[in-house]
Write an enzyme that holds these catalytic residues in place. Structure first.
Site, short mmCIF file in Angstrom:
data_model
loop_
_atom_site.label_atom_id
_atom_site.label_comp_id
_atom_site.label_asym_id
_atom_site.label_seq_id
_atom_site.Cartn_x
_atom_site.Cartn_y
_atom_site.Cartn_z
N ASN A 21 14.16 -30.17 -70.13
CA ASN A 21 14.35 -28.71 -70.13
C ASN A 21 14.81 -28.25 -68.75
O ASN A 21 14.96 -29.06 -67.84
CB ASN A 21 13.07 -28.01 -70.59
CG ASN A 21 11.90 -28.37 -69.69
OD1 ASN A 21 11.91 -28.07 -68.51
ND2 ASN A 21 10.91 -29.05 -70.25
N PHE A 32 0.38 -21.70 -68.02
CA PHE A 32 1.58 -20.87 -67.89
C PHE A 32 2.15 -20.67 -69.29
O PHE A 32 1.98 -21.53 -70.16
CB PHE A 32 2.63 -21.53 -67.00
CG PHE A 32 2.49 -21.18 -65.55
CD1 PHE A 32 1.42 -21.67 -64.83
CD2 PHE A 32 3.41 -20.34 -64.93
CE1 PHE A 32 1.27 -21.34 -63.49
CE2 PHE A 32 3.27 -20.01 -63.59
CZ PHE A 32 2.19 -20.50 -62.86
N LYS A 64 -6.26 -22.80 -76.19
CA LYS A 64 -6.41 -23.90 -75.23
C LYS A 64 -7.66 -23.73 -74.36
O LYS A 64 -7.85 -24.49 -73.41
CB LYS A 64 -5.14 -24.01 -74.38
CG LYS A 64 -3.89 -24.28 -75.24
CD LYS A 64 -2.67 -24.69 -74.43
CE LYS A 64 -1.45 -24.87 -75.33
NZ LYS A 64 -0.36 -25.62 -74.73
#
Ligand code: CTP
Length: 398
Positions: free
Chosen positions: A209, A322, A340
């Site tokens: 990416n 993030f 999470k």
């Protein structure tokens, strides 16, 4: 600006590298510092006081008994005014004098009088540097609390190749920034991930990416300057290695997973800024895949979710994730925070101007489990890094 409101006193002594200090003085000014310069008489043979006066806006002091200045007792005033002193390049002669408390010129007198952190960057011929007398003097300076910046190896002005070169400007600037930073993260182990991962398709191709690693590197650098023990686990980036951090390069999401879980028990704060691939090719071809007519598809399989795995298993660790989105940023990020089991998530919208990959700025929003949503103004990634660490510190104590 990182050094706003700080006074940096540069002590320039008589080595050929003295000319390089013009660049350092200029960079310090750009970072907001008030820069004062004292030169030894010998240094003025290599670069003129006028250069530093033009760059700093202050009179460059050379002579202890010069009466043309604004202070009462200059060496004492400058010693009190300085927040940090960097003597660079430091010759063997000046190192010897400072190590023994000899104060026979403006610079050595000021250094002796000052109580602020003192940095010394030796630069000289290898023979002079490696002479046991110089080495003893360097150890003496360290014993008295000076930070000695290791000189680098390379071709020297005398054409010898060896140790004794003045480090690059950025190295000196990082030492100054570290000396001036609050040490509010001392005692904490901070692990930071940064950059992209690469998932191999065959020996020549990969899935990856656009992450450059800038945001994660900024967090790692800021944490290290503030006294944390930092481990930086990063995918392939074009960035220069950071000083004062343990550097752990990885390539794939699986390698990053292993590196993070391997140091998780010793981690107090984990900042996952890496753009980890969610999928990898199901198989990696042993040889280069050759093209053929028609379409081609690559079966993908999920990678391990690093935060998703360690989040539910955390003990004392503070986890900061993030979240990069292109729409419904707050809702999606709040969902990740919960799923999470994170203590904080830093969200940004890739479509906002000035935010996201490659740029030096970021526009971020902090989300926390108490439901708080705090949007910060557009800031440099360095400033965002500082704000993230401030928020972590404030919340960790709660
Ligand atoms: N992350 C991780 N392991 C992965 C993928 C992501 O630990 N395999 C981390 C990232 O480093 C980031 C956070 O999880 O801190 C959020 O990543 P993101 O991929 O945006 O979240 P996802 O839950 O995967 O959401 P999406 O459905 O948008 O992909």
């Amino acid at each position: 600006m990182e050094l706003q409101g700080k006074c940096v006193l540069l002590g320039v002594t008589g080595g050929i590298a003295a000319y390089k200090m013009a660049g350092v003085a200029s960079a310090l000014k750009k970072r907001g510092a008030d820069v004062e310069v004292i030169m030894t008489r010998n240094a003025t043979q290599f670069i003129t006081p006028l250069t530093f006066e033009t760059l700093t806006g202050h009179k460059c002091m050379v002579d202890t008994f010069d009466r043309d200045f604004k202070f009462e007792v200059t060496h004492i005033e400058l010693a009190k005014k300085a927040d940090v002193i960097l003597v660079a390049p430091a010759t063997a002669n000046v190192i010897a004098k400072m190590a023994h408390g000899i104060a026979d010129d403006m610079l050595t007198t000021t250094v002796l009088a000052a109580r602020c952190p003192k940095l010394v960057s030796p630069a000289m011929n290898t023979g002079m540097l490696e002479n046991p007398i110089t080495q003893d003097n360097i150890r003496t300076l360290e014993k008295y609390g000076f930070t000695v910046i290791p000189s680098e190896s390379g071709q020297l002005a005398c054409h010898d190749v060896g140790k004794g070169r003045l480090p690059a400007d950025e190295v000196l600037l990082d030492y100054i920034s570290r000396a001036l930073a609050p040490k509010d993260l001392a005692g904490l182990h901070v692990t930071v991930t940064a950059g992209p991962t690469q998932e191999a398709i065959d020996p020549v191709r990969c899935l990856t990416n656009h992450s450059t690693g800038k945001m994660g590197y900024a967090v790692a650098r800021a944490a290290a300057l503030r006294g944390a023990e930092v481990t930086l686990i990063h995918g392939p980036t074009a960035l220069q290695p950071l000083r004062f951090v343990r550097d752990v390069p990885v390539t794939s999401a699986q390698e990053m997973f292993e590196a993070v879980t391997g140091c998780f028990a010793q981690t107090d704060v984990l900042v996952m800024a890496a753009a980890v691939a969610d999928y990898r090719p199901a198989t990696v071809a042993a040889d280069k895949v050759k093209k053929s007519e028609g379409e081609m598809s690559i079966p993908l399989t999920r990678t391990a979710d690093i935060l998703g795995t360690i989040g539910p298993a955390k003990t004392h660790q503070f986890l900061c994730g993030f979240s990069m989105e292109t729409r419904d940023m707050v809702a999606h990020s709040a969902d990740k925070l919960r799923r999470k089991n994170l203590d904080m998530i830093v969200a940004n919208n890739l479509k906002d101007p000035g935010a996201g990959f490659g740029v030096d700025t970021n526009l971020v929003t902090f989300l926390t489990p108490d439901g708080a949503v705090r949007q910060l103004p557009l800031m440099s990634k360095d400033a965002v890094a500082g704000a993230i660490l401030d928020e972590i510190l404030a919340r960790k104590g709660k």
